[in-house]
Design a protein around this motif. Sequence first.
Motif, PDB file in Angstrom:
ATOM      1  N   TYR A 497      40.033  54.005  48.268  1.00  0.00           N
ATOM      2  CA  TYR A 497      39.285  53.158  47.726  1.00  0.00           C
ATOM      3  C   TYR A 497      39.152  52.505  46.539  1.00  0.00           C
ATOM      4  N   GLN A 498      40.071  50.828  46.134  1.00  0.00           N
ATOM      5  CA  GLN A 498      40.507  51.194  45.056  1.00  0.00           C
ATOM      6  C   GLN A 498      40.461  49.359  44.354  1.00  0.00           C
ATOM      7  N   LEU A 499      40.484  49.145  43.147  1.00  0.00           N
ATOM      8  CA  LEU A 499      39.626  47.824  43.026  1.00  0.00           C
ATOM      9  C   LEU A 499      39.921  47.050  41.978  1.00  0.00           C
ATOM     10  N   SER A 500      41.068  46.414  41.561  1.00  0.00           N
ATOM     11  CA  SER A 500      42.061  46.039  40.369  1.00  0.00           C
ATOM     12  C   SER A 500      41.454  44.908  39.947  1.00  0.00           C
ATOM     13  N   TYR A 501      41.777  44.490  38.764  1.00  0.00           N
ATOM     14  CA  TYR A 501      41.282  43.542  37.740  1.00  0.00           C
ATOM     15  C   TYR A 501      42.610  42.804  37.249  1.00  0.00           C
ATOM     16  N   ASP A 502      43.502  42.094  37.736  1.00  0.00           N
ATOM     17  CA  ASP A 502      45.213  41.677  37.092  1.00  0.00           C
ATOM     18  C   ASP A 502      44.929  39.962  36.139  1.00  0.00           C
ATOM     19  N   TYR A 503      45.727  39.946  35.117  1.00  0.00           N
ATOM     20  CA  TYR A 503      46.317  38.886  34.536  1.00  0.00           C
ATOM     21  C   TYR A 503      47.541  39.042  35.216  1.00  0.00           C
ATOM     22  N   ILE A 504      48.180  37.887  35.234  1.00  0.00           N
ATOM     23  CA  ILE A 504      49.063  37.429  35.810  1.00  0.00           C
ATOM     24  C   ILE A 504      50.370  36.525  35.147  1.00  0.00           C
ATOM     25  N   TRP A 505      51.113  36.276  34.620  1.00  0.00           N
ATOM     26  CA  TRP A 505      52.057  34.844  34.482  1.00  0.00           C
ATOM     27  C   TRP A 505      53.422  35.319  34.205  1.00  0.00           C
ATOM     28  N   GLN A 506      54.222  34.525  34.239  1.00  0.00           N
ATOM     29  CA  GLN A 506      55.459  34.575  33.901  1.00  0.00           C
ATOM     30  C   GLN A 506      56.139  33.785  32.426  1.00  0.00           C
ATOM     31  N   LYS A 507      56.830  34.315  32.363  1.00  0.00           N
ATOM     32  CA  LYS A 507      57.984  33.622  32.301  1.00  0.00           C
ATOM     33  C   LYS A 507      59.378  33.088  32.005  1.00  0.00           C
TER      34      LYS A 507
END
Length: 814
Positions: A497-507
């Motif tokens: 069982y997994q819970l994640s909180y992610d910030y994603i950005w690109q350049k």
Amino acid sequence: MRSRLYIYALVFTILCLSSCVPTKHLGPNEKLLVSIEPKGLQHIDPAAIEALYQQEPNRMVLGSTPYLSLYYFGQKFFDPLKIQQRIEGMKQKIARKVAAAGSDSTKARKIRDRINNRIDRLEEKKKEGNFLMQVGEPPAIYDSTLMAETMEQIDIYLNAKGYFNHTATYQKDIKKDKLVYITINIDENDPYRYANFSYGIPDTAVLNLVKSAEENSLLQPHEIYDEAVLTLERDRLYELMKNRGYYDFARAYISFEVDTSYAGHTAQVKTLIQNPENDSTHHVYKLNKVYFKSDADRFGIARDTVTFNNIRYIAYDLKYAPKVLDQKIIIYPGQLYSQVRTSVTQRQLADLDVFQFNNVLYNKITDPRDSTNTYLLNAFINAIPAKKYQETAELGLNYTEAVPGPFSSINLRIRNIFGGAENLDLGLHGGLEGQLSLEDPDKTVLSKQYGANLGLTFPTILLPFGGPSILSANNPKTRVLTSFTSIDRDEYKRTNYQLSYDYIWQKARTTLQIPTQQLIFSPVNLSIVQTDRISNEFIASLEKYSQGSKSLIESFRSAFLSYMAFNFIYNTNDFTQTLNARYFRTLLEVGGLTKELGLNIKLGDLQTFQYAKANPDYRRYIPLGGEQYFVYRINAGVATPLFNTDVLPYDKYFFAGGASSVRAWQSRRLGPGSYATEDVVFENGELVRKRDFALEQPGEVLLEGSAEYRFNMFSFINGAFFVDAGNVWWLKKDETKPGADFAFNRFYKELAVGTGFGIRFDLAVVVLRFDLATKVYDPAGINGEKFVLDNFSFSEFFTRNNQSTLNIGIGYPF
């Protein structure tokens, strides 16, 4: 061994005889072009010259032409007259069926479309030949006219590259009376270089703008003259004008005047920018009003208007929050017109994945109250909403090491679920696969895997403060993901069982280029790994291979994991992997810090872990011309327990071997180091030591590398020769496992080496891969037998053995 060599020699002889150069089909005065080779090039890339050939020679392999032979073989089964008869028959069929349809025009149209599609396929087959003919290649009958055109193209190309004083001739050699070999002799001589630059720009405002950006010019003194660079410089000047308000400016206004008579081997370049035909100056435009429209027109019904940050959002029912859209729109009233701001606005709106299509249109307006005669534009951003609900389904085969099995997944995306361009993703997946038993390597067990996931993506960085504006130009996203996965085997059943909180950005390198960098920061990752069932036999196996250590047993216990992660990806390649490109990925992960921060989170009797992990991965893609590529990869990693702990979660260890690793070893069965797990068995009444590959071999240090020479064989079938090397090790020395620990003075001696050949079917949407690999060097060889290539047998690829492996995969290994 000797009989095996005889068989290989016989097969090789048959192939050579069947693939010799077939000239019996040639006419009396016809000759076969089999080679064109450029010589004498010092600076020009030979591949650039080869691309100018007006007639491609037939490819030769070991003195034969197998592709031509395949074409002729297919021609034996090709009858264009029969194909034409089928085409005529289908045309008559159309006439009969349309007549039978009577006045039903819809039915008649469907009949024509269906049968005409079949006719088109037959016409293509009649033109291109059957499958074997298309995989092969037709005879390249030497044509002196095409050779003269090739030399003309070479002259044009060399002049365009600044080699105006070059000489290029060709020599034709005829061998075996019918085979033509062409040698192109090129003497480049000294190139012409830029000496000085000037301008012919009558519009002083444009001249000042061009001069202000001179430092960005692609034309530099003493560089070699190159027409391709002149074209790029023209594009740069055009973009400069279009991004500084010159809405009406056209590329055709820009030209270059080149003088090569100034001095020896030099070129003077004069940049010319003409005025408009009916005007004395180029005009600068400003934006007057900006409108955003997000629904289809309804004739005669007026839309409502909401104004936010000087942008007018007009809609019958505004379903998108202006505050969110404002972070993606960068064109505003009062700005000078800018092509780059227009394109970035379109791209950022597309990145939201809530619009099917969007564009920006401009209308010129005249304000009678404006005595200064300012040139104005109204901007209209039109965005067509995408489907609210999108379902996708996938069905395929899993294959790791024993028996392939089916897998399927169903996913649903709900767009703009809360009105702020948020997307909700729900998915179900499941599959079956036959894998080697972890208790008995001669037994295959059924592995069942199933699970579900739910993810919510926001089009901004969600923080307690300042989130909406952070990284707004880099397609930022915040993703909350929860998932459930269950693996059920004979030996154990585990649920994650997994819970994640992610910030994603690109350049991206520049504003309008495709992003080459992706960054993912995951400040919160919580995972519960629950061992629901584990057999006594498997526990005994873990104890056996742990050699007294409890590490493997502890890793398999139910556990609670909390960790932070950072993932960086740099990629300049495309999906087809055909560019001269680099790829670099690195993963940094730290787990269990909550305890050190005073948050001693305990969930029942679940074990907790504290650890750190780093995993850099570098790949290089080098085109060699002619659909040939040299590709290599270096993958390394280290993971270690922290704060006086001595165990890693099982899923955080490194493993080597398998379809994307060292392919001569079965998945996760290589290592650690030069240590070998062994069994003593009775064979012919004697005790014999044998390698035991039953259990997976985790490690805390990973080092592996691969190199591939990829080439096209026929049509959509590609081949590859490859070499892999690598291993895993433990960080600490264990007396019960000699050679399993990493040591700088011997790790290079413990790199396992495998080699092999791969066949890849490039089916446009997917690449199906079959890699046949065999061991060359086994650092854990029994009785000092480490060089094991002599044990190779081709027939073993399709049996269960410890020398060679057939790997089946989707996509390239790297």
